[in-house]
Each structure stands twice: as C-alpha cells, then as structure tokens.
Design an enzyme around this catalytic site. Structure first.
Site, PDB file in Angstrom:
ATOM      1  CD  GLU A  33      59.914   6.681  35.891  1.00  0.00           C
ATOM      2  OE1 GLU A  33      60.564   5.960  36.825  1.00  0.00           O
ATOM      3  OE2 GLU A  33      60.709   7.520  35.237  1.00  0.00           O
ATOM      4  CB  SER A  35      58.711   4.544  40.196  1.00  0.00           C
ATOM      5  OG  SER A  35      58.210   5.058  41.451  1.00  0.00           O
ATOM      6  CG  HIS A 431      65.119  49.959  48.825  1.00  0.00           C
ATOM      7  ND1 HIS A 431      66.431  49.426  49.395  1.00  0.00           N
ATOM      8  CD2 HIS A 431      64.295  50.430  50.011  1.00  0.00           C
ATOM      9  CE1 HIS A 431      66.444  49.980  50.574  1.00  0.00           C
ATOM     10  NE2 HIS A 431      65.113  50.391  51.173  1.00  0.00           N
TER      11      HIS A 431
END
Length: 443
Positions: A33, A35, A431
């Site tokens: 990777e 960064s 509900h």
C-alpha cells in the site's frame, strides 16, 4: 528477492479481506500500500464512511470543522484496525510502497525513502481502486482551489461558496452535504437532463428538493476556464450561448473516476486493459495473465465497496471453495445516493422497463404517507416498485425517502430469492419503521 504465496497490491475492501482470510489459513501474504492513510481502502478513508459521517453530521447541523474532526477520528481508528487485521497475522506482511510490475509475477516496490526492492508472488491480486477524473478544462488542474472527492472532506474551513463541476451521484452527495453546513453551492454540468438514469418523476422531485435547499444548478453548460484570483477562484462557463462567470472559494471536480492502472507497469506483463485503462477480467475475475486477478474498481464496472467484497467471495471460492461463484451470478445489486433524503434503487426503473418493452405492474406511494417519515420530520419522496404481472416477482424498485438505503436491501433480498411481492406486502413489520411502508406501497 523475497517470495510470497500471495501478493495483494492495494488495501481495498476485497483485497484486505482476502489477505486476512489467506493469512489466517497460514499462507504467506504481502499487502503493498503506497499510502498509510489508505490502510483499509477507499471506503473507510476517502469514500463511503467519511462522506456518510459528514453527511449525517450536516443533517444534525453540527459545525463543519467539528464534523471534519469527528470524521478524521473515525477514519484513523478504522485505519489502525485494518492495518493490524493483516499485520498481526503470523504470515501477513504490510509493506508501505508503490508497486510496479516487472513481469507477470515480479514486482518492483519503491519504498518511502525512494529505495527499491523486488518481490515475487505465486498469485497476485490487483486491488488499486480508481482515481478522480479531472477534465481538461483550462486552468482547472492547476488551480490551488481545486478539490476532488478526497480533499473535499479534509477542508479545515467550510467554503462559503463552492462550485461543483458535475451533477452525477457523487456531485449531488457533496452538493447536498455542503449545503447542509451552510455553503452556497453552485453545480455546473454539461448534460441537459438531470440524473437521466432515474425516472423523470423522481428526477424532478430531487431537483426541486435540492433547489429548495439552496443549491443552484446550471445544466447543459460548457465550463470554459478556471482562473485563480487572490483568495478566490473564478469559473467561466457558457450557458445558452451566453458567457457567464461565478466566483467561489473552492471548485470541486466531480466528473467520475477512472481505474488506477497507469503506474502499474502493465506494459511489462501479459495483463490486458480496455480503452479506459480498466483491467480486463473473465467471469472468475482472472486477468489475461495466469494466476493474476483483479478486484474492485480497478477492473471497471460498478464502483461500490460491496462489489469489491463480492469479488473477494468469488476469488476465495476458486482458491479454497467449491468453485461455483461467478461474476455473472451478480444480477441483483442495489445502490444508494446519500442526498437528503437518500435515493436507492435495485433492478429496473420504470424508464428502463418502458425502453426495453418489458411488461410491468407499477406500485407508487408517497413518502408523506409513512408514519416514520413524519416522525423523522422529512416526508419528502416516493416509493416505486415494478412487478412482473405474470410471476408477481419484483422487477425493480426506486425509493426516494428517508432510510431508503435500508429498505432497498429488503427488496433486493426478495428479488434474489425470486419471492412474490405479496410476501413483502403481507409481512408483519415493526412500527414505526420505513420498511412497513411496503404494506401500503404494494397494496
């Protein structure tokens, strides 16, 4: 030269999950990777998670600077978690550096101190994602006031006036977000039709609601030039043959993303790319090089983190599974646009069904009729569901309403299971919820 059973280039969703799984099984895994701020990939660092954090806190009317601090704290925590998810495995290694292919299975890695090393992988997985597209508008790329989807979320100060070039989904999310914090937002787009993929009635609602939120739209325009002033940026554009200018604190380019392949050295391999630079893959996500796969945005197509995760499932199934999963099985894929309220879709829109000559039965219901929408004090929007009149199976749904990003998953699950719409219509929901609207929508 060190050799690994698996090398993954890029720390995105699918790649990191694959790395964790293979390392946990005792296989040697190297994740490269470039960064440290991208540990974990686009979604948690510069995509879904930080943008949704800022959107949510904008709706809560939090101060922009404070919201950015909250966002940064969140992403920092997730980055650390993701790094250790791989690095703490006995056979997992995270290497900071930029990878470039020397051959199909040998990579040259440039380390942060500019030194270089080579590594070899039995299997290689390309997971480098996508980059923002900056259109060739005079002065745009050179402007010190230019933002992209990454830098827009790292501002130390709220732009008083923000010009957004592009009214696609990314542009609209940022427009809605910055407007919620109090910025004057001006959107410029070359297309004359507003979000043309969506049904006209939904597009008109969204346009009206965003305009009512203070966002100014100029459609069918040509952006001619961007010029930096002392403390502002001037954007010149042509609208209906007339030259116009707007002055802003920042200009945000939201004109799409392209696969991040330009610096991978693919010319040194047998890996093919298409005319957009996307890596060409087959139904199993295999590239044209043996034992090299592509995961996520780098291969083009739908740019969602959950697509990358499904890519992981397809690849893992080949490596240690039943070898049954295919990209072509991925037919039901929902998506959401996090404006306020959010827009969510799955399957066919009414516009698409008409264009394709597909017979359908349409169910429509206004969000204002849903008790939960009233509780949330945002009754804007509409539910639309298309049903096959012969099989009663759902063909697609468009929901512009609060919590549509949750309800759409329920509909997608019913579609995937080829269940009749009546199952959702007659289901007992808790509900008050937005999902219980399906009782009324599907009557």
């Amino acid at each position: 030269m060190e050799k690994y059973e698996n090398i993954i280039i890029g720390f995105g969703k699918g790649g990191k999950t694959l790395a964790k799984t293979l390392a946990a099984k005792g296989q040697s895994v190297l994740v490269i990777e470039k960064s440290q701020r991208m540990y974990g990939g686009t979604c948690i660092n510069i995509g879904c998670i930080p943008s949704k954090s800022l959107i949510l806190n904008g709706e809560k009317k939090l101060d922009f600077v404070t919201a950015v601090e909250h966002k940064e704290k969140l992403t920092k925590m997730l980055r650390n978690k993701n790094y250790h998810m791989i690095a703490d495995e006995a056979t997992g290694v995270v290497l900071d550096g930029t990878a470039r292919f020397i051959s199909d299975h040998i990579l040259e890695v440039t380390l942060p101190d500019s030194t270089k090393m080579q590594v070899e992988g039995e299997k290689i997985f390309i997971n480098t994602g996508a980059l923002p597209i900056i259109l060739p508008i005079a002065g745009l790329a050179q402007s010190k006031y230019l933002l992209d989807s990454t830098s827009a979320m790292d501002q130390e100060k709220l732009p008083e006036t923000l010009v957004i070039i592009g009214s696609g989904y990314i542009g609209l999310e940022f427009a809605s977000m910055f407007a919620s914090y109090g910025s004057k937002v001006i959107v410029l787009d070359a297309h004359t039709e507003f979000i043309p993929r969506e049904d006209d009635d939904i597009s008109e609602m969204i346009y009206r609601d965003l305009t009512n939120a203070g966002i100014e739209f100029h459609l069918g325009v040509t952006v001619d030039q961007v010029v930096d002033k002392d403390a502002t940026v001037e954007i010149s554009f042509t609208e209906n043959g007339e030259m116009k200018k707007v002055v802003a604190d920042k200009v945000l380019a939201a004109t799409g993303r392209k696969p991040n392949t330009a610096e991978l050295g693919l010319e040194n391999t047998t890996i093919s790319v298409d005319d957009r630079g996307a890596i060409v893959v087959n139904d199993l996500l295999q590239t044209t090089a043996k034992d090299v796969w592509a995961i996520g945005d780098v291969k083009g197509g739908l740019q969602f983190t959950y697509i990358s995760l499904d890519d992981y499932r397809i690849i893992l199934d080949q490596l240690i599974g039943e070898k049954k999963r295919r990209v072509s099985d991925r037919e039901v894929v929902p998506y959401s646009v996090f404006i306020t309220p959010p827009l969510s879709n799955v399957g066919l829109t009414e516009k698409e069904a008409r264009k394709k000559g597909i017979a359908y039965k349409l169910f429509k219901f206004m969000s204002a009729g849903v008790p939960k929408a009233q509780v949330l004090e945002d009754p804007k929007g509409i539910f639309k569901v298309l049903v096959d009149p012969e099989t009663n199976q759902i063909l697609g749904a468009s929901i512009y309403a609060e919590e549509s990003h949750e309800v759409i998953n329920l509909i997608a699950l019913a579609m995937k299971g080829k269940l009749p719409y009546t199952l959702l219509r007659d289901h007992i929901y808790s509900h008050p919820t937005m999902s219980e609207a399906l009782n009324d929508v599907l009557k």
